[in-house]
Design an enzyme around this catalytic site. Structure first.
Site, short mmCIF file in Angstrom:
data_model
loop_
_atom_site.label_atom_id
_atom_site.label_comp_id
_atom_site.label_asym_id
_atom_site.label_seq_id
_atom_site.Cartn_x
_atom_site.Cartn_y
_atom_site.Cartn_z
CG HIS A 67 16.37 -36.88 -32.79
ND1 HIS A 67 16.34 -36.00 -31.72
CD2 HIS A 67 16.72 -36.15 -33.86
CE1 HIS A 67 16.65 -34.79 -32.15
NE2 HIS A 67 16.90 -34.86 -33.45
CB CYS A 175 15.82 -24.79 -34.18
SG CYS A 175 15.16 -26.35 -34.82
#
Length: 632
Positions: A67, A175
């Protein structure tokens, strides 16, 4: 944001015969360009590859989700490729992942906040739906694949109703980027728990902050907490005393059930910390003063490692330099010393000093963080720097943190921009306005009055001498010993630390030394008068001495609760004696460290320890004399 607004048949490529990640991404970028999603293939390709260098975008079961956010992107869009032959060279969280299904996500730069996270979380959680991936792999046509993707929104998985008697666990996922894997891990744990018949509540700590925040009640009820994180857990003190399992964020994606079973059977350990000082859960309604108090304690907790590191490094340097007959190793002349060891000690002293010099910015920054989350950190730190430069001291840094925290919170809650540009609120509007409001308030409103007050207090304290100084020290010591970490104790310790930042060390010396006197004294009492204490208090006495040695006064609380009318007055007198002796012996502790690791940093440290032991022995002997034998 629905999938039908993000992709169409023209954005899907089936049986793509390419084997290099760069070539695959380039092909999908071309599809986005052809369909009016981006204005520049070169610019967006660079943005995607830059993101690839940060962390793996390959997942498991053949999936990858590269992305990019770029000015060239016109609107959020997804391009999809299914490869003719799987490739092993795409970096993935699952090392065995052979990628053959790629979803390339394009996000306009101006929407890099909410839209970016929304699209990624929507896509990644869809991957966890039963049969979703296998159906995509088996689709014969673009239309069939598109229908599968569209249908996932119409066929939400039914939640299994579980009995209140079912086991209940909690989890935190986070994360490094706070997006894809944060949501994937959460979905994987929820799915695994349903299949095991276990109730679970997952808190996601991602790019949008804390989502689905766990309440105090949920934390208390849970059997165990799973930390599926690649970064530090925010506000971990909330979980103090809970059994926990620590694992990487990617582990539940491959082994959700195994992760939960391991957490229940063989947890990593128990979260350490003081539950009373934990941060406020979102479901709690607290007053402003209580909220500020908790924010202040949060700031202190972040500051303590800085002080310990800086002070110990300075202490080692100064103790080492004393072996060479050097009193002030911080003097710049030692930078050019011919003795390499002396030069090393000079550099160490400088490093430690720079660490301690960050005390006020840390207080400002992390008090602000506790009140206003990430957007308030920069304004809080800058406010702390101004507190130091304007000589407002500890109180000024605290006020700067409060202003920054509430300003950041107000901006996030009240300033609502159009969705297309909402992302700039947290990365531009809140930090800039927060710095301006905090900085201007410090310079034009708060700075001068606080600096004048500090100067007056400094002159007054410096003017004290002899018996007046000893009386002040005795009063501070008595306050510290009165309620063992309670409000009176905290007033004395906090005020002493505030004065320390202005260069006034006597109150800090008294506070730090008397913190340890009651727990050590009462522990010694159980050794000197064993017959006067039951087995439970004798065991508490051992831990009380240990807690005193590491600077925790609460070790004395069991004794104060058991016999308050005797113990509390004796504690106050013993601490007052120790406080007065610190002035009489001319000892000085320039760092706010109460434990044994700070004793050797004090000036005239042998007498510092003598003053401490005199007070502790008074408490021990007085308690033994006033108690009856346990069997009487």
């Amino acid at each position: 944001m629905k999938f039908e607004n993000l992709l169409n048949e023209n954005l899907i490529v089936l049986d793509l015969d390419l084997q290099k990640k760069e070539d695959i991404i380039e092909k999908l970028v071309e599809k986005l360009y052809e369909n009016g999603g981006i204005t520049s293939k070169e610019s967006f390709f660079k943005a995607v590859m830059k993101r690839e260098s940060v962390s793996p975008t390959g997942l498991e079961e053949g999936l990858a989700i590269p992305h990019g956010k770029d000015e060239s992107v016109i609107k959020p869009m997804i391009a999809v490729a299914r490869l003719k032959n799987s490739i092993k060279t795409w970096e993935s969280v699952d090392e065995d992942n052979e990628v053959n299904m790629i979803f390339l996500i394009a996000i306009p730069k101006k929407e890099e906040g909410d839209s970016h996270i929304e699209v990624l979380s929507k896509l990644t959680t869809s991957f966890m739906k039963e049969g979703f991936i296998s159906k995509l792999q088996e689709a014969k046509t673009k239309k069939e694949m598109l229908d599968i993707i569209y249908s996932v929104e119409d066929n939400e998985e039914k939640k299994i109703e579980l009995s209140e008697d079912s086991k209940f666990i909690i989890a935190v996922t986070s994360c490094a980027t706070g997006i894809a894997h944060t949501y994937l891990a959460a979905e994987a744990l929820e799915k695994a728990a349903r299949e095991l018949g276990i109730r679970i509540q997952v808190e996601k700590q991602g790019a949008k902050g804390i989502e689905n925040r766990l309440t105090k009640e949920q934390i208390e009820k849970a059997e165990v907490v799973i930390f599926a994180t690649d970064v530090s857990v925010k506000e971990i003190e909330r979980f103090a005393g809970k059994k926990y399992l620590q694992t990487r964020v990617a582990v539940p994606l491959k082994a959700g059930k195994e992760t939960i079973e391991k957490a229940l059977k063989t947890p990593t350990g128990i979260v350490e910390g003081n539950v009373e000082n934990s941060s406020t859960s979102s479901d709690e309604k607290v007053g402003v003063l209580e909220e500020i108090k908790r924010a202040f304690l949060t700031g202190i907790s972040y500051m303590i490692p800085l002080i310990v590191a800086g002070a110990l490094i300075m202490g080692i340097a100064r103790i080492g330099a004393s072996a060479f007959g050097i009193v002030n190793i911080g003097d710049p002349i030692y930078n050019d010393s011919t003795n390499i060891i002396v030069r090393l000690f000079h550099v160490m002293d400088s490093i430690g000093g720079k660490g301690l010099g960050l005390m006020l910015p840390f207080i400002g920054g992390y008090v602000a963080y506790a009140l206003g989350d990430r957007v308030a950190i920069a304004p809080g730190f800058i406010g702390g720097v101004l507190a130091k430069e304007l000589s407002t001291g500890f109180i000024g840094a605290l006020i700067a943190g409060i202003i920054a925290g509430y300003t950041g919170r107000f901006i996030i809650q009240k300033i609502k921009l159009p969705k297309s540009i909402s992302g700039i609120t947290s990365i531009f509007v809140a930090p800039v306005l927060g710095v301006l409001v905090t900085g201007l308030s410090m310079v034009y409103i708060i700075g001068e009055p606080l600096a004048s007050m500090n100067k007056f207090l400094e002159v007054w304290l410096m003017g004290l001498s002899g018996s007046n100084k000893m009386l002040l020290a005795a009063v501070i010591g008595g306050m510290v010993g009165f309620d063992l970490g309670g409000p009176v104790n905290k007033v004395a310790v906090t005020t002493s630390m505030a004065l320390l930042s202005s260069g006034i060390t006597i109150p800090n010396t008294v506070a730090m030394i008397t913190i340890v006197v009651p727990p050590i004294g009462l522990g010694l009492a159980t050794l000197l008068g064993k017959a006067k204490y039951n087995q439970g208090l004798r065991e508490s006495g051992k831990s009380s001495i240990l807690m005193g040695c590491v600077g925790i006064s609460e070790g004395a609380i069991p004794f104060a609760i058991e016999s308050p009318l005797k113990v509390i007055p004796i504690n106050v007198i013993g601490c007052a004696i120790t406080g007065a002796l610190t002035v009489f012996f001319n000892v000085d502790n320039p760092v706010p460290i109460a434990g044994i690791h700070g004793w050797l940093l004090a000036k005239n440290w042998p007498l510092y320890i003598v003053a401490m032991l005199v007070g502790a022995l008074f408490i021990a002997v007085a308690n033994v004399m006033l108690r009856k034998n346990e069997n009487d």
